[in-house]
Scaffold this motif. Structure first.
Motif, mmCIF file in Angstrom:
data_model
loop_
_atom_site.group_PDB
_atom_site.id
_atom_site.type_symbol
_atom_site.label_atom_id
_atom_site.label_comp_id
_atom_site.label_asym_id
_atom_site.label_seq_id
_atom_site.Cartn_x
_atom_site.Cartn_y
_atom_site.Cartn_z
ATOM 1 N N LYS A 166 18.533 59.544 35.817
ATOM 2 C CA LYS A 166 17.327 59.267 36.598
ATOM 3 C C LYS A 166 16.058 59.826 35.967
ATOM 4 O O LYS A 166 14.963 59.322 36.230
ATOM 5 C CB LYS A 166 17.489 59.828 38.017
ATOM 6 C CG LYS A 166 18.490 59.047 38.855
ATOM 7 C CD LYS A 166 18.561 59.575 40.279
ATOM 8 C CE LYS A 166 19.525 58.749 41.120
ATOM 9 N NZ LYS A 166 19.615 59.258 42.514
ATOM 10 N N VAL A 167 16.176 60.869 35.159
ATOM 11 C CA VAL A 167 14.975 61.455 34.568
ATOM 12 C C VAL A 167 14.341 60.535 33.522
ATOM 13 O O VAL A 167 13.203 60.745 33.119
ATOM 14 C CB VAL A 167 15.275 62.823 33.916
ATOM 15 C CG1 VAL A 167 15.659 63.841 34.984
ATOM 16 C CG2 VAL A 167 16.372 62.710 32.871
ATOM 17 N N MET A 168 15.077 59.519 33.077
ATOM 18 C CA MET A 168 14.523 58.584 32.106
ATOM 19 C C MET A 168 13.899 57.390 32.834
ATOM 20 O O MET A 168 14.434 56.922 33.836
ATOM 21 C CB MET A 168 15.601 58.131 31.125
ATOM 22 C CG MET A 168 16.116 59.264 30.254
ATOM 23 S SD MET A 168 17.300 58.712 28.999
ATOM 24 C CE MET A 168 16.228 57.747 27.918
ATOM 25 N N SER A 169 12.779 56.918 32.302
ATOM 26 C CA SER A 169 11.970 55.927 33.007
ATOM 27 C C SER A 169 11.906 54.598 32.257
ATOM 28 O O SER A 169 11.477 54.549 31.099
ATOM 29 C CB SER A 169 10.550 56.480 33.194
ATOM 30 O OG SER A 169 9.644 55.462 33.544
ATOM 31 N N PHE A 170 12.319 53.553 32.940
ATOM 32 C CA PHE A 170 12.189 52.196 32.407
ATOM 33 C C PHE A 170 10.721 51.881 32.119
ATOM 34 O O PHE A 170 10.384 51.315 31.076
ATOM 35 C CB PHE A 170 12.753 51.207 33.425
ATOM 36 C CG PHE A 170 12.568 49.753 33.065
ATOM 37 C CD1 PHE A 170 13.420 49.132 32.167
ATOM 38 C CD2 PHE A 170 11.548 49.005 33.637
ATOM 39 C CE1 PHE A 170 13.257 47.790 31.838
ATOM 40 C CE2 PHE A 170 11.381 47.670 33.324
ATOM 41 C CZ PHE A 170 12.238 47.062 32.421
ATOM 42 N N ASP A 171 9.836 52.269 33.039
ATOM 43 C CA ASP A 171 8.411 51.978 32.866
ATOM 44 C C ASP A 171 7.853 52.686 31.643
ATOM 45 O O ASP A 171 7.040 52.120 30.897
ATOM 46 C CB ASP A 171 7.630 52.396 34.112
ATOM 47 C CG ASP A 171 7.920 51.506 35.305
ATOM 48 O OD1 ASP A 171 8.238 50.320 35.096
ATOM 49 O OD2 ASP A 171 7.851 51.992 36.447
ATOM 50 N N HIS A 172 8.285 53.931 31.415
ATOM 51 C CA HIS A 172 7.763 54.661 30.252
ATOM 52 C C HIS A 172 8.263 54.027 28.960
ATOM 53 O O HIS A 172 7.516 53.946 27.969
ATOM 54 C CB HIS A 172 8.152 56.136 30.315
ATOM 55 C CG HIS A 172 7.458 56.977 29.281
ATOM 56 N ND1 HIS A 172 8.082 57.406 28.127
ATOM 57 C CD2 HIS A 172 6.180 57.445 29.220
ATOM 58 C CE1 HIS A 172 7.224 58.115 27.413
ATOM 59 N NE2 HIS A 172 6.068 58.148 28.049
ATOM 60 N N ARG A 173 9.507 53.575 28.941
ATOM 61 C CA ARG A 173 10.033 52.897 27.743
ATOM 62 C C ARG A 173 9.173 51.673 27.412
ATOM 63 O O ARG A 173 8.779 51.470 26.267
ATOM 64 C CB ARG A 173 11.490 52.496 27.974
ATOM 65 C CG ARG A 173 12.172 51.749 26.834
ATOM 66 C CD ARG A 173 12.381 52.597 25.604
ATOM 67 N NE ARG A 173 13.193 53.765 25.857
ATOM 68 C CZ ARG A 173 14.511 53.860 25.660
ATOM 69 N NH1 ARG A 173 15.173 52.813 25.197
ATOM 70 N NH2 ARG A 173 15.143 54.987 25.882
ATOM 71 N N MET A 174 8.887 50.872 28.415
ATOM 72 C CA MET A 174 8.092 49.670 28.193
ATOM 73 C C MET A 174 6.642 50.016 27.834
ATOM 74 O O MET A 174 6.021 49.346 26.996
ATOM 75 C CB MET A 174 8.134 48.786 29.438
ATOM 76 C CG MET A 174 9.499 48.159 29.690
ATOM 77 S SD MET A 174 10.006 47.110 28.293
ATOM 78 C CE MET A 174 11.550 46.416 28.903
ATOM 79 N N GLN A 175 6.130 51.079 28.428
ATOM 80 C CA GLN A 175 4.770 51.523 28.105
ATOM 81 C C GLN A 175 4.680 51.949 26.633
ATOM 82 O O GLN A 175 3.717 51.618 25.937
ATOM 83 C CB GLN A 175 4.368 52.688 29.004
ATOM 84 C CG GLN A 175 2.965 53.226 28.734
ATOM 85 C CD GLN A 175 2.676 54.470 29.553
ATOM 86 O OE1 GLN A 175 3.341 55.493 29.416
ATOM 87 N NE2 GLN A 175 1.689 54.385 30.436
ATOM 88 N N CYS A 176 5.702 52.653 26.160
ATOM 89 C CA CYS A 176 5.723 53.076 24.757
ATOM 90 C C CYS A 176 5.666 51.875 23.825
ATOM 91 O O CYS A 176 4.923 51.870 22.833
ATOM 92 C CB CYS A 176 6.985 53.891 24.469
ATOM 93 S SG CYS A 176 6.961 55.575 25.132
ATOM 94 N N LEU A 177 6.434 50.845 24.135
ATOM 95 C CA LEU A 177 6.440 49.650 23.289
ATOM 96 C C LEU A 177 5.057 48.995 23.250
ATOM 97 O O LEU A 177 4.582 48.586 22.188
ATOM 98 C CB LEU A 177 7.496 48.667 23.780
ATOM 99 C CG LEU A 177 8.940 49.070 23.475
ATOM 100 C CD1 LEU A 177 9.923 48.220 24.275
ATOM 101 C CD2 LEU A 177 9.230 48.942 21.984
#
Length: 350
Positions: A180-191
């Motif tokens: 849960k500490v990992m974020s789908f939104d942050h992954r996509m934001q990084c890209l």
């Protein structure tokens, strides 16, 4: 061969896109003859763009320490059986120097998310030193998620490319694969940030990852079409014995080849590796990946003493071969299928 699936493959070749329902239909109903049909078309497209040339990138896996605990990964932070290691700056530079002598003109610096030991400031200095020694080479980074200022610092230091797999374009699926500490939104934001900063950006997904459905895979293809990455890294899911997914089945070799072909038809100029995972699941996986439309091979430049420790999945190939042996092997394998390894940076060309 299904006439309907054949028509959808033809449509993809012509229009470079399909709607979600069509993607689902393809993944639910294709057979081997459809896969071979797509491979033949994809191979023709790749040859039309790149000729019979294959690019090589030398990977330096400089740390297997990672703060993340992804459920599928052998170097996840909770794996107490992993033998951890970190290379020094001089070790990394030495790997690149040796790789240069053997014809590598792109170096891929890859690690777990180990930012306490390798902050962006340290990596920036390493990049500058590589560029000073080998100004005709590209530096690709595969370091995981960072913040915008870190990406910017690394780009300004001379980094050319960044690899960050999205793994899955479906939030629900992402949350099945990560804590849960990992974020789908942050992954996509990084890209998005990487693209904004002017990197050549690579992303991709695991084929047959646990809980993957045809609909989830369709979402991946739609994401790739819209995002238009410069590189797509996609290989079969392979389990690791020290992860929660140790008993999950391997991803399909045939489906992985099919997805490679479909990616080539969708994005004709994309840089498309035949991955190490593909070569691990089948001895001829990398050759067949190239024959399915791939045009990049990524041999390992890491010191042989640490290669077995960077084990994302069980059975990884080429952990004992010296750099010279890897080079000779790849050149010979490509020659046998009618391809040549090109000594060049191998940049994406719009």
């Amino acid at each position: 061969m299904s006439e309907r699936i054949k028509r959808l493959i033809d449509k993809l070749e012509e229009n470079h896109t399909l709607v979600k329902e069509e993607w689902v239909e393809i993944f639910d109903n294709y057979d081997d003859s459809d896969r071979e049909y797509a491979a033949e078309k994809a191979r023709a497209v790749a040859v039309g763009v790149f000729g019979n040339k294959v690019y090589i990138r030398g990977i330096v896996e400089f740390s297997n320490v990672c703060k993340n605990d992804c459920y599928y990964c052998g170097i996840r932070c909770s794996n107490s059986n992993a033998q951890r290691y970190r290379l020094t700056d001089e070790d990394i530079l030495s790997c690149c120097d040796e790789g240069y002598e053997y014809g590598f003109r792109t170096f891929v610096l890859q690690s777990g998310e180990d930012y306490k030991e390798y902050p962006a400031s340290r990596m920036a200095e390493i990049i500058k030193r590589i560029k000073a020694s080998h100004p005709d080479c590209a530096v690709t980074l595969s370091l995981g998620e960072m913040e915008y200022d870190d990406f910017k610092l690394l780009k300004e230091a001379g980094a050319d490319r960044y690899l960050l797999r999205h793994e899955t374009a479906t939030r629900e699926h992402y949350e099945m694969l990560h804590p849960k500490v990992m974020s789908f939104d942050h992954r996509m934001q990084c890209l998005s940030q990487l693209m904004e900063l002017g990197y050549q950006v690579g992303t991709g997904m695991m084929i047959g990852s646990p809980f993957q459905t045809s609909e989830y895979l369709a979402n991946d293809m739609l994401f790739l079409h819209d995002f238009k990455p410069h590189m797509i890294g996609t290989g079969p899911f392979l389990p690791h014995k020290d992860t929660p997914f140790k008993d999950k089945p391997k991803g399909s070799y045939e489906l992985t080849l099919f997805v490679l072909s479909l990616c080539r038809l969708m994005l004709p100029r994309v840089l498309l590796p035949a991955t190490t995972a593909l070569g691990t699941i089948n001895p001829l996986g990398r050759e067949n990946g190239v024959l399915a439309g791939a045009n990049v091979i990524m041999p390992n430049l890491s010191p042989t003493a640490v290669r077995k420790k960077y084990m994302l999945y069980d059975g990884k190939i080429c952990t004992e071969d010296a750099t010279s042996e890897c080079r000779q092997c790849i050149f010979a394998r490509m020659k046998r299928i009618g391809y040549e390894v090109e000594i060049t940076r191998g940049d994406y060309k719009p």
